[in-house]
Write a protein that holds these residues in place. Sequence first.
Motif, short mmCIF file in Angstrom:
data_model
loop_
_atom_site.label_atom_id
_atom_site.label_comp_id
_atom_site.label_asym_id
_atom_site.label_seq_id
_atom_site.Cartn_x
_atom_site.Cartn_y
_atom_site.Cartn_z
N GLN A 169 -4.36 6.37 1.03
CA GLN A 169 -3.88 6.59 2.19
C GLN A 169 -4.79 6.14 3.22
O GLN A 169 -4.65 6.25 4.45
CB GLN A 169 -4.16 8.29 2.64
N ALA A 170 -6.50 6.37 2.80
CA ALA A 170 -7.24 5.27 4.06
C ALA A 170 -7.12 4.47 4.03
O ALA A 170 -7.40 3.05 4.85
CB ALA A 170 -8.55 5.79 3.13
N GLU A 171 -6.36 3.33 3.19
CA GLU A 171 -5.78 1.94 3.53
C GLU A 171 -5.04 1.50 4.36
O GLU A 171 -5.47 1.17 5.29
CB GLU A 171 -6.08 0.91 2.42
N LEU A 172 -4.51 3.07 4.07
CA LEU A 172 -3.19 2.47 4.65
C LEU A 172 -3.16 3.03 6.65
O LEU A 172 -2.58 2.20 7.52
CB LEU A 172 -1.61 3.31 4.24
N ASP A 173 -3.81 3.81 6.76
CA ASP A 173 -4.49 4.21 7.78
C ASP A 173 -5.22 2.83 8.05
O ASP A 173 -5.02 2.45 9.55
CB ASP A 173 -5.25 5.33 7.65
N ASP A 174 -5.67 2.79 7.72
CA ASP A 174 -6.97 1.30 8.19
C ASP A 174 -5.74 -0.20 8.78
O ASP A 174 -5.84 -1.32 9.80
CB ASP A 174 -8.04 1.02 7.43
N ARG B 46 -2.38 -0.03 9.09
CA ARG B 46 -1.99 0.73 10.51
C ARG B 46 -2.80 0.61 12.04
O ARG B 46 -2.53 0.18 12.89
CB ARG B 46 -1.33 2.21 10.98
N ARG B 47 -4.61 0.85 11.89
CA ARG B 47 -4.87 0.84 12.93
C ARG B 47 -4.87 -0.49 13.26
O ARG B 47 -4.89 -0.99 14.31
CB ARG B 47 -6.02 1.69 12.25
N GLU C 64 -6.29 9.87 -2.23
CA GLU C 64 -6.84 9.56 -0.73
C GLU C 64 -6.85 8.25 -0.49
O GLU C 64 -7.37 7.60 1.10
CB GLU C 64 -8.54 10.14 -0.94
N THR D 152 0.81 -1.21 0.22
CA THR D 152 -0.29 -0.28 0.29
C THR D 152 0.69 1.86 0.18
O THR D 152 0.87 2.42 -0.97
CB THR D 152 -1.07 -0.34 1.16
N GLU D 153 2.11 1.29 0.11
CA GLU D 153 2.96 2.25 0.68
C GLU D 153 3.53 2.91 -0.87
O GLU D 153 3.41 3.64 -1.07
CB GLU D 153 4.10 1.96 1.52
#
Length: 57
Positions: free
Chosen positions: A35-40, A42-43, A32, A15-16
């Motif tokens: 970035q949303a996928e990466l945030d998910d 990481r969460r 966008e 994803t990065e």
Amino acid sequence: MDAFTAGLMQRIEATETDLSRARESGDDFLVEVEQAELDDLRRLAAEHGVQLTAATA
């Protein structure tokens, strides 16, 4: 490293890479989305106690 952690780390790295490509191409919508996928991801890692390296954090 168990299969869950390995798979999660692989997805984060992929994803990065996709996020970097989207930024380079100037595709704001795809930036966008990635970035949303990466945030998910990481969460999800944080919720399961997966330690991320400096490169993936």
